[in-house]
Design an enzyme around this catalytic site. Structure first.
Site, PDB file in Angstrom:
ATOM      1  N   LYS B  55      -4.576  -5.049  -2.937  1.00 25.89           N
ATOM      2  CA  LYS B  55      -3.548  -3.974  -2.553  1.00 25.89           C
ATOM      3  C   LYS B  55      -4.282  -2.637  -3.553  1.00 25.89           C
ATOM      4  O   LYS B  55      -4.276  -2.880  -4.683  1.00 25.89           O
ATOM      5  CB  LYS B  55      -2.148  -3.998  -3.119  1.00 25.89           C
ATOM      6  CG  LYS B  55      -1.179  -2.678  -2.498  1.00 25.89           C
ATOM      7  CD  LYS B  55       0.204  -3.113  -2.312  1.00 25.89           C
ATOM      8  CE  LYS B  55       0.871  -1.860  -1.986  1.00 25.89           C
ATOM      9  NZ  LYS B  55       2.223  -1.684  -1.715  1.00 25.89           N
ATOM     10  N   ASP B 146      14.124  -3.824  -1.298  1.00 27.69           N
ATOM     11  CA  ASP B 146      13.624  -3.606   0.057  1.00 27.69           C
ATOM     12  C   ASP B 146      13.256  -4.709   1.010  1.00 27.69           C
ATOM     13  O   ASP B 146      12.334  -5.065   1.322  1.00 27.69           O
ATOM     14  CB  ASP B 146      12.353  -3.051   0.019  1.00 27.69           C
ATOM     15  CG  ASP B 146      12.143  -1.866   1.153  1.00 27.69           C
ATOM     16  OD1 ASP B 146      12.770  -1.678   1.931  1.00 27.69           O
ATOM     17  OD2 ASP B 146      10.800  -1.345   1.192  1.00 27.69           O
TER      18      ASP B 146
END
Lengths: 250, 325
Positions: B55, B146
């Site tokens: 990432k 989330d």
């Protein structure tokens, strides 16, 4: 690294276009920064007028850049999530900036958090996150109420209530004040005086009569004055409450 | 502040690009993009030890925050919850330093892909698995934040739900770091954004709602009433009605409590007996409830089998001996 907990002072400017009245908003943002106030800007886009955007978009970015804050351009549909995201990011960025300047004092001119090895950076970031969560916040919201914004004010109102939910879920204490520009009589009008919660908005926006000018610069100036007056007022009341501001960006 | 660069300034990496870490000197060769979110882009890449997920992001502060979360995850006792963290470093491209981190690459189906190929009651099973993991996480002092299908993956076989993006994970008592409106109780006017177990349980219920309504829907005036009606009128959701209401209204104290309710409803529901795969799956859930007891029983049974076997063998031996004499 230890940091004394103080108050973060932030401005959230919500606008849809270019200023056309009074002081240069970019200059006013630079001035605000000198006062340790961060200016975050949200530009609301009209879905079908690309040309108008280019100019407005540039101004939005430049105000945030010179105000040490964060900017974001959105369509009205994503406003709520953007408002809270930009505000939180702005707070983090302010703290980040302060820590960077402290690092420079310790390690020399060119050092920033990014120059540390990843492991150390993680530790510093934990401090930044901690402070963002626990520091007190004073937030002035400046809402552009010029003619073209009229239809968007309902959404703006909703997004501000949503922002209040987010910020009041933090550990730190919050104070909000809301200004519209232009106001009924003056360039800037105080709609909601300092309050810990923003759920009393319902009446606020109905008072606005959307005018033709967009005095963004004067609005930022008004926010600076409000912060400085508030501080001196408080100092009068509490004696000398030391605030975390001078020199280091707060 | 020089970090004031607008979004998207980090140029995308292409297949074949090689990024090399400035600090730890590991090299990763990019295979393809896996997805991109609010804080950056995830790529499939190959490193020294095989395939990994890398990432990178424009927002270095957010990236570092996520790394911190992943580090905490590895400390959650015994069980791997999120993907494990392999490396953290910076690479330099076009004179710019870009932070990145490397995680274990998890291969599997998205929740929606999986549900397309599996029978309905799997929705309940996956939710049970999710709640099991959530209860571990909550006990360790964290809230996922989330929670949504995009951040989950079904790996296997045996099919098991896993978390792939843990960027929103927040310490209990703080304010939720990252959320998505449809799964956020604040958006529906049904609570704060304080990180507490009930925040995740609300999102978990909304994942179920999302499975029934893959294209989601927007909030109307009264969010609470709207969700109530949606759940009552949908056949999949109506099955779990009482559990969903409790979860959405914040009535569950813990993920375990909700999980147990869900497990017993999966066990008791006669309607799930009809199709063949459903039997195995409700069996699977029962298996997990009584796991410990069963394990013990199993061991006892094995012992008995061995005993009986050896007894028969000895008798048979005697028989052989007596025959040959």
């Amino acid at each position: 690294m230890e940091m004394k907990k103080g108050t973060l002072r932030q401005v959230l400017l919500i606008t849809d276009g270019c200023s056309n009245h009074g002081e240069d908003p970019i200059a006013m943002a630079a001035l605000a920064r000198e006062h340790g106030i961060t200016i975050n800007v949200i530009g609301i886009l009209e879905e079908n007028s690309p040309e108008y955007h280019q100019k407005g978009l540039r101004e939005v970015e430049e105000i945030a850049l010179s105000g040490g804050g964060v900017s974001q351009i959105v369509y009205t549909t994503q406003l709520s999530q953007t408002v809270q995201m930009v505000t939180k990011k702005g707070m983090t960025q302010t703290i980040h900036g302060v820590i960077n300047s402290e690092l420079q004092q310790i390690l020399g001119k060119e050092s920033t958090i990014e120059d540390l090895p990843p492991e150390k950076r993680g530790e510093v970031m934990e401090v930044v996150d901690d402070l963002g969560e626990t520091m007190d916040l004073e937030l002035i919201i400046l809402v552009d109420a010029s003619g073209s914004m009229e239809k968007k004010l309902a959404t703006v109102q909703e997004s501000l209530i949503d922002l209040s939910i987010s910020l009041n879920s933090r550990i730190g204490y919050n104070q909000f004040a809301l200004f519209a520009f232009p106001g009924k009589r003056d360039e800037t009008e105080l709609l909601i005086d300092w309050t810990p919660k923003l759920n009393s908005l319902t009446q606020a926006f109905t008072k606005i009569s959307s005018g033709g000018i967009t005095p963004t610069g004067p609005a930022i100036k008004a926010a600076i004055n409000e912060f400085t007056n508030r501080r001196s007022r408080r100092r009068l009341i509490t004696g000398d409450e030391e605030e975390y501001s001078e020199g280091s960006g707060f | 502040m020089k970090k004031n660069t607008p979004k998207g300034q980090v140029s995308k990496l292409n297949s074949g690009d090689i990024i090399s870490g400035k600090w730890h000197r590991n090299e990763y060769s990019i295979i393809r993009e896996l997805g991109s979110g609010a804080t950056g882009t995830v790529y499939l890449a190959s490193g020294k030890g095989g395939k990994v997920a890398v990432k990178t992001g424009h927002d270095s502060m957010a990236i570092i925050s996520e790394v911190n979360v992943l580090k905490h995850f590895s400390r959650v006792q015994g069980r791997i919850l999120g993907p494990s963290l392999i490396d953290v470093d910076d690479y330099v491209m076009n004179g710019r330093q870009v932070p990145f981190y490397v995680m274990e690459y998890l291969k599997g189906d998205s929740l929606f892909q999986f549900m397309k190929n599996h029978s309905e009651e799997w929705a309940g099973i996956l939710l049970v698995q999710l709640l099991t993991d959530l209860s571990m996480l909550h006990r360790a002092g964290w809230v996922f934040g989330d929670l949504k299908p995009d951040n989950l993956l079904v790996v296997g076989p045996p099919s098991r739900i896993r978390w792939i993006d843990v960027g929103g994970t927040t310490q209990i008592g703080r304010s939720i770091k990252e959320y998505t409106e449809f799964f956020d109780r604040g958006y529906w006017g049904m609570g704060t954004r304080k990180a507490e177990p009930s925040y995740d349980l609300f999102s978990a219920c909304m994942i179920m709602v999302n499975l029934a309504f893959p294209s989601r829907f927007e909030k109307k005036k009264d969010g609470r009433q709207q969700l109530k009606e949606v759940i009552r009128s949908n056949p999949l959701l109506a099955n779990y009605q009482s559990i969903l209401f409790k979860g959405l209204y914040g009535k569950y104290q813990s993920a375990e409590e909700m999980r147990n309710d869900l497990v017993s409803s999966l066990n008791n529901k006669g309607r799930f007996k009809v199709s063949a795969p459903s039997q195995t799956s409700s069996g699977a859930s029962r298996r997990s409830v009584h796991k410990k007891i069963k394990k013990k029983k199993k061991r006892a049974m094995m012992f008995e089998t061995v005993l009986l076997g050896s007894f028969l063998f000895i008798v048979y031996l005697f028989y052989l001996i007596s025959q040959s004499m």
